[in-house]
Design a protein around this motif. Structure first.
Motif, PDB file in Angstrom:
ATOM      1  N   GLU A   1       0.819  -1.205   0.000  1.00  0.00           N
ATOM      2  CA  GLU A   1       0.000   0.000   0.000  1.00  0.00           C
ATOM      3  C   GLU A   1       0.862   1.268   0.000  1.00  0.00           C
ATOM      4  O   GLU A   1       0.372   2.349  -0.356  1.00  0.00           O
ATOM      5  CB  GLU A   1      -0.946   0.011   1.199  1.00  0.00           C
ATOM      6  CG  GLU A   1      -2.207  -0.801   0.998  1.00  0.00           C
ATOM      7  CD  GLU A   1      -2.001  -2.303   1.216  1.00  0.00           C
ATOM      8  OE1 GLU A   1      -1.474  -2.970   0.281  1.00  0.00           O
ATOM      9  OE2 GLU A   1      -2.359  -2.797   2.287  1.00  0.00           O
TER      10      GLU A   1
ATOM     11  N   LEU B   1     -12.997  -2.537   3.097  1.00  0.00           N
ATOM     12  CA  LEU B   1     -12.013  -3.525   2.668  1.00  0.00           C
ATOM     13  C   LEU B   1     -12.373  -4.940   3.122  1.00  0.00           C
ATOM     14  O   LEU B   1     -11.804  -5.909   2.626  1.00  0.00           O
ATOM     15  CB  LEU B   1     -10.625  -3.164   3.221  1.00  0.00           C
ATOM     16  CG  LEU B   1     -10.039  -1.833   2.772  1.00  0.00           C
ATOM     17  CD1 LEU B   1      -8.675  -1.614   3.424  1.00  0.00           C
ATOM     18  CD2 LEU B   1      -9.913  -1.788   1.262  1.00  0.00           C
TER      19      LEU B   1
ATOM     20  N   LEU C   1      -6.060   3.681   6.524  1.00  0.00           N
ATOM     21  CA  LEU C   1      -6.407   2.262   6.572  1.00  0.00           C
ATOM     22  C   LEU C   1      -6.842   1.805   7.956  1.00  0.00           C
ATOM     23  O   LEU C   1      -7.321   0.675   8.113  1.00  0.00           O
ATOM     24  CB  LEU C   1      -5.225   1.425   6.080  1.00  0.00           C
ATOM     25  CG  LEU C   1      -4.876   1.630   4.605  1.00  0.00           C
ATOM     26  CD1 LEU C   1      -3.654   0.823   4.215  1.00  0.00           C
ATOM     27  CD2 LEU C   1      -6.050   1.257   3.702  1.00  0.00           C
ATOM     28  N   ASN C   2      -6.700   2.672   8.946  1.00  0.00           N
ATOM     29  CA  ASN C   2      -7.194   2.347  10.280  1.00  0.00           C
ATOM     30  C   ASN C   2      -8.552   2.967  10.571  1.00  0.00           C
ATOM     31  O   ASN C   2      -9.117   2.743  11.640  1.00  0.00           O
ATOM     32  CB  ASN C   2      -6.179   2.788  11.345  1.00  0.00           C
ATOM     33  CG  ASN C   2      -5.018   1.817  11.455  1.00  0.00           C
ATOM     34  OD1 ASN C   2      -5.202   0.610  11.386  1.00  0.00           O
ATOM     35  ND2 ASN C   2      -3.817   2.345  11.614  1.00  0.00           N
TER      36      ASN C   2
ATOM     37  N   VAL D   1     -13.236   2.724   6.296  1.00  0.00           N
ATOM     38  CA  VAL D   1     -12.348   2.175   5.279  1.00  0.00           C
ATOM     39  C   VAL D   1     -12.115   0.692   5.526  1.00  0.00           C
ATOM     40  O   VAL D   1     -12.171  -0.127   4.597  1.00  0.00           O
ATOM     41  CB  VAL D   1     -11.002   2.937   5.263  1.00  0.00           C
ATOM     42  CG1 VAL D   1     -10.004   2.251   4.340  1.00  0.00           C
ATOM     43  CG2 VAL D   1     -11.220   4.384   4.834  1.00  0.00           C
ATOM     44  N   ARG D   2     -11.884   0.326   6.780  1.00  0.00           N
ATOM     45  CA  ARG D   2     -11.677  -1.087   7.106  1.00  0.00           C
ATOM     46  C   ARG D   2     -12.905  -1.916   6.751  1.00  0.00           C
ATOM     47  O   ARG D   2     -12.794  -3.041   6.255  1.00  0.00           O
ATOM     48  CB  ARG D   2     -11.321  -1.234   8.579  1.00  0.00           C
ATOM     49  CG  ARG D   2      -9.981  -0.608   8.951  1.00  0.00           C
ATOM     50  CD  ARG D   2      -9.836  -0.461  10.463  1.00  0.00           C
ATOM     51  NE  ARG D   2      -9.826  -1.754  11.109  1.00  0.00           N
ATOM     52  CZ  ARG D   2      -8.736  -2.519  11.226  1.00  0.00           C
ATOM     53  NH1 ARG D   2      -7.581  -2.091  10.756  1.00  0.00           N
ATOM     54  NH2 ARG D   2      -8.794  -3.687  11.810  1.00  0.00           N
TER      55      ARG D   2
ATOM     56  N   PHE E   1      -3.559  -3.445  10.593  1.00  0.00           N
ATOM     57  CA  PHE E   1      -2.700  -3.109   9.458  1.00  0.00           C
ATOM     58  C   PHE E   1      -1.276  -2.898   9.957  1.00  0.00           C
ATOM     59  O   PHE E   1      -1.021  -2.010  10.774  1.00  0.00           O
ATOM     60  CB  PHE E   1      -3.207  -1.850   8.747  1.00  0.00           C
ATOM     61  CG  PHE E   1      -2.345  -1.420   7.598  1.00  0.00           C
ATOM     62  CD1 PHE E   1      -2.255  -2.204   6.454  1.00  0.00           C
ATOM     63  CD2 PHE E   1      -1.601  -0.248   7.653  1.00  0.00           C
ATOM     64  CE1 PHE E   1      -1.456  -1.828   5.386  1.00  0.00           C
ATOM     65  CE2 PHE E   1      -0.802   0.146   6.591  1.00  0.00           C
ATOM     66  CZ  PHE E   1      -0.728  -0.645   5.456  1.00  0.00           C
TER      67      PHE E   1
ATOM     68  N   SER F   1       1.954  -1.702   8.713  1.00  0.00           N
ATOM     69  CA  SER F   1       2.519  -0.994   7.564  1.00  0.00           C
ATOM     70  C   SER F   1       3.881  -1.550   7.179  1.00  0.00           C
ATOM     71  O   SER F   1       4.165  -1.774   6.001  1.00  0.00           O
ATOM     72  CB  SER F   1       2.628   0.502   7.870  1.00  0.00           C
ATOM     73  OG  SER F   1       3.349   0.717   9.069  1.00  0.00           O
TER      74      SER F   1
END
Length: 505
Positions: A137, A364, A355-356, A360-361, A371, A373
């Motif tokens: 990502e 997905l 992404l946290n 959004v989670r 996540f 990273s």
């Protein structure tokens, strides 16, 4: 026993040279001998602070995660904060999900898939970020993905996203990186066999669920430590095709951007590159190079003697890089034109924040999976792989007509163009002499010279101007044009007359 005795003496010698030198310019950075601290430093320099060191999950934490026993968990991706400029998200072929890795204990590999904005008949391109242990990502949001993250955490189109000319896959790998996880620690990988087998299983699952894409040309791309992953993965795909193991994958080529592929040659280039670029003095260069024969001997042992010698060679050879950096000061070793401000070289924190976010989670479908990273544990697990030479499998691929593009931004120190050029030129294959003798030509984009290109047959080397370690971030237009031409076998298109240029060093 003789090897171990020699290795012990080797380590003692190197530690004596680097830890107690008569010249302070050869001192290691304080954390350089401790891989875990070194990995954390690298991650924090990107302003990334993952909550966990690796994505190994306890089964009782997976009640709301995508662990329902299915081979595939995939859903259309609908980012809640996407600004599409009139494009309906429902019309976009964007997907995210997990595949269960068939020959693992309990691994599930997370990926993003973006259908081409141009045509579904475009090539399928997979991207692998290095680290080792950093999520792909990073590239998706900061280099060549469809989106860029704005300051208010919205997503906007990337004008130069690689999905403009390809069906684009980003995979979190090795297992434990990004959203990819397992409930079994035996799925942590330590070498390229484990990594490439997992990726091959991933592709088999992907093309099983997307059979309409299996006929498309397939290309493997990535950067940095992916200079190890990519050749191993390409060889694994080629082997699977030859053995008719599963779905035939139409492998046409693989591209390595600012990669670490042949450490013996590339570590030897650090001082020469640093001297050429004015980072160190000639006296520094000569003093640091006194350790180079020891580094080369340690790497040779790694190639024949297994894990202990590979760890020792990591410690030995990274002392060279640390010595260069101790003289270079606060420069950003990913781009020597820049300086690191305090402990920060880049700020990729928006990716972690995005992404946290719960919405959004949810989009997905990752449930409660954290996540990661960049994983310090994956980094450490791969240390025994670090100094192995992955060039050795490439000639066989070239002989069978699989294309290789090695490209490098000219201002990167850590995986610099000079070391990459040297291993490409030194590689023994049937076209070696013709490649070495071929002329270099300017790589022209919009009537401007964007780089220097050298090619023969299936092999190409491109030195990219005005770019550091992350070429698609620094030169997005040139990087997109590079991918487009290379996948169409027209990389030299619009090039000027041949010249004798310095990148053949």
């Amino acid at each position: 026993m003789e090897v171990l005795r020699f290795l012990s003496l080797l380590v003692v010698f190197v530690l004596a040279v680097f830890c107690f030198p008569s010249d302070a310019s050869l001192q290691l950075h304080p954390q350089a001998q401790f891989p875990s601290a070194h990995a954390e430093k690298l991650i924090h320099e990107l302003n990334l602070f993952p909550k966990d060191h690796i994505n190994i999950q306890e089964p009782d934490r997976l009640s709301s995660s995508p662990s329902d026993g299915k081979r595939l968990v995939e859903k259309p991706l609908r980012f809640p904060n996407f600004i599409g400029d009139g494009v309906s998200v429902e019309d976009l072929g964007h997907h995210a999900g997990y595949y269960k890795i068939e020959h693992s204990h309990a691994a599930r590999m997370f990926y993003f898939f973006f259908e081409s904005r141009n045509s579904k008949d475009d090539p399928v391109v997979i991207w692998l970020t290095g680290g080792p242990g950093c999520s792909s990502e990073l590239a998706l949001f900061y280099e060549n993905g469809p989106f860029k993250i704005t300051k208010n955490m919205s997503l906007v189109w990337n004008e130069y996203g690689w999905d403009k000319v390809s069906n684009l896959l980003y995979v979190d790998q090795p297992i434990g990186t990004g959203f990819s996880y397992s409930t079994d620690k035996h799925d942590i990988r330590h070498n390229e066999k484990g990594v490439s087998d997992d990726l091959y299983d991933f592709l088999q699952a992907f093309f099983t669920e997307h059979p309409e894409l299996a006929k498309n040309d397939f290309f493997i791309t990535g950067e940095s430590y992916a200079g190890h992953y990519i050749p191993a993965f390409a060889a694994r795909v080629h082997q699977g095709n030859k053995a008719k193991e599963g779905i035939h994958i139409n492998l046409k080529g693989f591209a390595i951007g600012n990669g670490l592929t042949d450490p013996e040659i590339q570590y030897g280039a650090y001082t020469d590159y640093a001297l050429d670029m004015g980072i160190i003095s000639k006296s520094d260069h000569d003093r640091i190079n006194k350790v180079l024969p020891v580094c080369e001997a340690a790497i040779k042992l790694c190639g024949t003697d297994g894990t202990i010698s590979c760890m020792a060679s990591y410690l030995v050879c990274n002392g060279i890089f640390s010595a260069v950096m101790s003289r270079a000061g606060s420069i950003n070793y990913y781009d020597i034109r820049k300086k690191c401000e305090g402990s920060l070289c880049y700020d990729f924190s928006s990716m972690e924040k995005l992404l946290n976010q719960k919405d959004v989670r949810d989009s997905l479908g990752v449930g409660d999976i954290d996540f990661v990273s960049c994983s310090t544990s994956v980094y450490q697990a791969m240390l025994v792989d670090w100094m192995r030479n992955l060039e050795v499998g490439i000639p066989g691929l070239l002989e069978d007509g699989v294309k290789l593009l090695v490209y490098a931004g000219e201002y990167d120190l850590i995986c610099n163009w000079l070391g990459n050029s040297r291993w490409v030129h030194a590689m023994e294959w049937s076209g070696q002499k013709e490649f070495q003798g071929s002329s270099e030509v300017p790589f022209v984009v919009d009537n401007s010279e964007a780089g220097l290109l050298k090619s023969h047959g299936p092999l190409s080397f491109l030195k990219v101007h005005d770019a550091g370690h992350m070429v698609p971030m620094d030169q997005p237009k040139a990087a997109l044009e590079m991918l487009k031409r290379w996948t169409k076998s027209s990389l030299a298109e619009n090039s000027a007359e041949p010249k004798n240029l310095v990148s053949s060093m």
